[in-house]
Design a protein around this motif. Structure first.
Motif, PDB file in Angstrom:
ATOM      1  N   THR A 155       0.733  -1.168   0.026  1.00 40.46           N
ATOM      2  CA  THR A 155       0.048  -0.055   0.170  1.00 40.46           C
ATOM      3  C   THR A 155       0.952   1.297  -0.018  1.00 40.46           C
ATOM      4  O   THR A 155       0.703   2.260  -0.714  1.00 40.46           O
ATOM      5  N   VAL A 186       3.772   1.519  -1.380  1.00 42.80           N
ATOM      6  CA  VAL A 186       4.459   1.689  -2.673  1.00 42.80           C
ATOM      7  C   VAL A 186       3.561   2.419  -3.513  1.00 42.80           C
ATOM      8  O   VAL A 186       3.676   3.222  -4.265  1.00 42.80           O
ATOM      9  N   LEU A 187       1.994   1.951  -3.479  1.00 42.26           N
ATOM     10  CA  LEU A 187       1.050   2.748  -4.232  1.00 42.26           C
ATOM     11  C   LEU A 187       0.853   4.074  -4.091  1.00 42.26           C
ATOM     12  O   LEU A 187       0.640   4.898  -4.677  1.00 42.26           O
ATOM     13  N   TRP A 205       3.123   6.029  -3.173  1.00 35.34           N
ATOM     14  CA  TRP A 205       4.324   6.453  -3.882  1.00 35.34           C
ATOM     15  C   TRP A 205       3.904   6.865  -5.398  1.00 35.34           C
ATOM     16  O   TRP A 205       4.218   7.941  -5.818  1.00 35.34           O
ATOM     17  N   VAL A 206       3.311   5.762  -5.792  1.00 32.17           N
ATOM     18  CA  VAL A 206       3.098   5.829  -7.289  1.00 32.17           C
ATOM     19  C   VAL A 206       2.238   7.169  -7.648  1.00 32.17           C
ATOM     20  O   VAL A 206       2.496   7.968  -8.545  1.00 32.17           O
ATOM     21  N   GLN A 207       1.222   7.217  -6.906  1.00 31.91           N
ATOM     22  CA  GLN A 207       0.139   8.161  -7.164  1.00 31.91           C
ATOM     23  C   GLN A 207       0.601   9.668  -6.992  1.00 31.91           C
ATOM     24  O   GLN A 207       0.430  10.543  -7.647  1.00 31.91           O
ATOM     25  N   ALA A 244       4.190  10.195  -7.125  1.00 33.36           N
ATOM     26  CA  ALA A 244       5.233  10.650  -8.159  1.00 33.36           C
ATOM     27  C   ALA A 244       4.793  10.689  -9.597  1.00 33.36           C
ATOM     28  O   ALA A 244       5.469  11.432 -10.496  1.00 33.36           O
ATOM     29  N   THR A 245       3.461  10.172  -9.685  1.00 39.07           N
ATOM     30  CA  THR A 245       3.014  10.439 -11.227  1.00 39.07           C
ATOM     31  C   THR A 245       2.187  11.668 -11.126  1.00 39.07           C
ATOM     32  O   THR A 245       1.689  12.259 -12.243  1.00 39.07           O
ATOM     33  N   SER A 287       6.382  12.538  -2.638  1.00 41.63           N
ATOM     34  CA  SER A 287       6.400  11.111  -3.073  1.00 41.63           C
ATOM     35  C   SER A 287       7.557  10.433  -2.322  1.00 41.63           C
ATOM     36  O   SER A 287       7.459   9.214  -2.025  1.00 41.63           O
ATOM     37  N   GLU A 288       8.693  10.843  -2.167  1.00 43.52           N
ATOM     38  CA  GLU A 288       9.533  10.114  -1.454  1.00 43.52           C
ATOM     39  C   GLU A 288       9.260   9.739  -0.216  1.00 43.52           C
ATOM     40  O   GLU A 288       9.813   8.785   0.455  1.00 43.52           O
ATOM     41  N   TYR A 324       6.612   8.825   0.996  1.00 45.31           N
ATOM     42  CA  TYR A 324       5.757   7.424   0.680  1.00 45.31           C
ATOM     43  C   TYR A 324       6.725   6.191   0.522  1.00 45.31           C
ATOM     44  O   TYR A 324       6.571   5.109   1.165  1.00 45.31           O
ATOM     45  N   LEU A 325       7.606   6.705  -0.367  1.00 46.78           N
ATOM     46  CA  LEU A 325       8.675   5.430  -0.698  1.00 46.78           C
ATOM     47  C   LEU A 325       9.603   5.178   0.569  1.00 46.78           C
ATOM     48  O   LEU A 325       9.790   4.010   0.982  1.00 46.78           O
TER      49      LEU A 325
END
Length: 436
Positions: free
Chosen positions: A120, A122-123, A125-127, A129-130, A201-202, A204-205
């Motif tokens: 979760t 990782v997701l 982070w994806v939202q 980062a994009t 974003s980072e 979240y990562l």
């Protein structure tokens, strides 16, 4: 209760050794310092160590989510609504997770749920980062995260009583809470520094990587299967209902939940922190103010944990809970009455000390007053109260803050905590008279 219940399946021999001054007695500063006896037990030490790496990472996400939502909407009310989106899955899966924790090996359940939490993150982070910029996606991810948290927390907390003897339960709760609260200090402060530098974003990562690291510690835990054949039945709604019946027959358990609901629902103003940082404390710097507001309560809790030798051996658990909740309410009132950031931090830190005391003794009451086959379900309800109460508070304070202003909403909430707790203490002798 039979102490052997807690060691029979731990895979570790019980360690009854005591360092000088670290037991029930002790002299001088040793009576003030944190009681570290549970760390001499390898199984508990592994469970405790699994929280260290993620303590900071999880708080980076706890700051990043409301910050991202406030940036997208400009509304504290939306921060509260988003938090509410995680409440229903938290309630459902914590109650179900408590029943599962009483029916299957708790170590295996921890492995499954920690993996889900990592995915979760990782997701998240994806939202970010994009640049998706969708409040709806954030709310869905928050709901999924809270579902996994609801499954994870009862198993983790219920395992403690299998790893340490009854007299060390307050100390074990203080150790675990202090680690988590330390993360809640470092995480928000680090977030306040990193957000302008690396972005959301980072954060979240980092949380995702930290959650992966906990899997190694959990793998090394001993097996923690049910102790009786009856406990191996299917974890369904009947098992959940049995848990609520158990609470109804043990009034002190019910009252300990009510005391925490009062403190959190009326007295947790975190949904207003972004608004306070952006407006009331803007001259101090929004990033600094936001980090300090989120970190102040955990700072106080860490200080309380480091001095837990002053209270972790107390036997009057009920009165300690009542006193701690009243002090919490008074401190929150003080927060609402000041416009000075540093005075606000002092009040929040005082609230954190009170919260630590309350957590230690509420946790000890739950673990000592319940049998092992019911501990998972008790911890499931505990998770709903501890995590669900602040989410209701997010909605209440976010809405009241938008209508009345943040300071008035906070001061009024603190006053309600004090009044409601006094009524509870006077009307219900079971809690104020409870002792071990």
């Amino acid at each position: 209760m039979d102490t052997s219940d807690r060691t029979a399946h731990s895979g570790e021999a019980p360690d009854d050794t005591r360092p000088d001054g670290a037991g029930a007695g002790g002299r001088g500063w040793r009576r003030w310092a944190m009681d570290t006896r549970p760390l001499r037990r390898p199984a508990y030490r592994r469970l405790w160590s699994s929280t260290i790496v993620t303590a900071v990472g999880s708080q980076l996400t706890a700051v990043a989510v409301p910050k991202q939502i406030y940036d997208l909407t400009g509304s504290s009310a939306w921060v509260g609504y988003a938090s509410l989106a995680g409440l229903l899955p938290l309630v459902v899966f914590a109650l179900w997770g408590g029943a599962i924790a009483d029916r299957m090996d708790r170590r295996r359940l921890l492995l499954i749920t920690n993996s889900g939490l990592a995915v979760t993150s990782v997701l998240f982070w994806v939202q970010a980062a994009t640049g998706l910029g969708s409040v709806l996606v954030l709310m869905v991810l928050l709901a999924v995260q809270q579902a996994f948290f609801g499954l994870n927390s009862p198993a983790r907390n219920a395992s403690i009583a299998r790893l340490v003897p009854p007299e060390e339960l307050p100390a074990a709760n203080a150790l675990g809470s202090t680690v988590m609260q330390t993360g809640m200090v470092a995480g928000p402060l680090l977030a306040g520094v990193l957000i302008p530098v690396i972005g959301l974003s980072e954060l979240y990562l980092i949380d995702a990587v930290a959650l992966c690291a906990t899997l190694w510690a959990v793998v090394r835990l001993p097996a923690l299967p049910p102790l009786t054949e009856a406990a191996k039945n299917r974890a369904g709604w009947r098992a959940i209902a049995e848990g609520f019946r158990y609470i109804s027959l043990h009034k002190v358990l019910l009252l300990s939940f009510v005391a925490d609901i009062i403190a959190m629902v009326f007295g947790m103003p975190r949904a207003l922190f972004p608004q306070l940082a952006a407006r009331t404390y803007a001259p101090y710097g929004e990033g600094l103010a936001l980090g300090l507001l989120f970190a102040a309560i955990p700072i106080g809790a860490v200080l309380g944990g480091l001095m837990s030798g002053t209270f972790s051996r107390a036997r009057r658990h009920g009165p300690m809970v009542i006193a701690a909740v009243i002090v919490w309410g008074v401190a929150i009132m003080g927060l609402g009455l000041t416009s000075n950031l540093w005075v606000a931090v002092v009040f929040l830190a005082a609230a954190g000390v009170a919260d630590m005391v309350s957590m230690v003794f509420r946790g000890a009451i739950l673990l000592s007053a319940a049998t092992d086959e019911m501990r998972g379900r008790m911890q499931g309800v505990f998770t709903v109260v501890v995590a669900g109460g602040p989410r209701l508070a997010d909605v209440l304070h976010g809405t009241a803050g938008s209508a009345l202003g943040p300071r008035a909403a906070i001061a009024g909430g603190g006053l309600l905590v004090v009044l409601a707790t006094l009524v509870l203490a006077l009307a219900t002798p079971a809690l104020r008279e409870y002792r071990i």
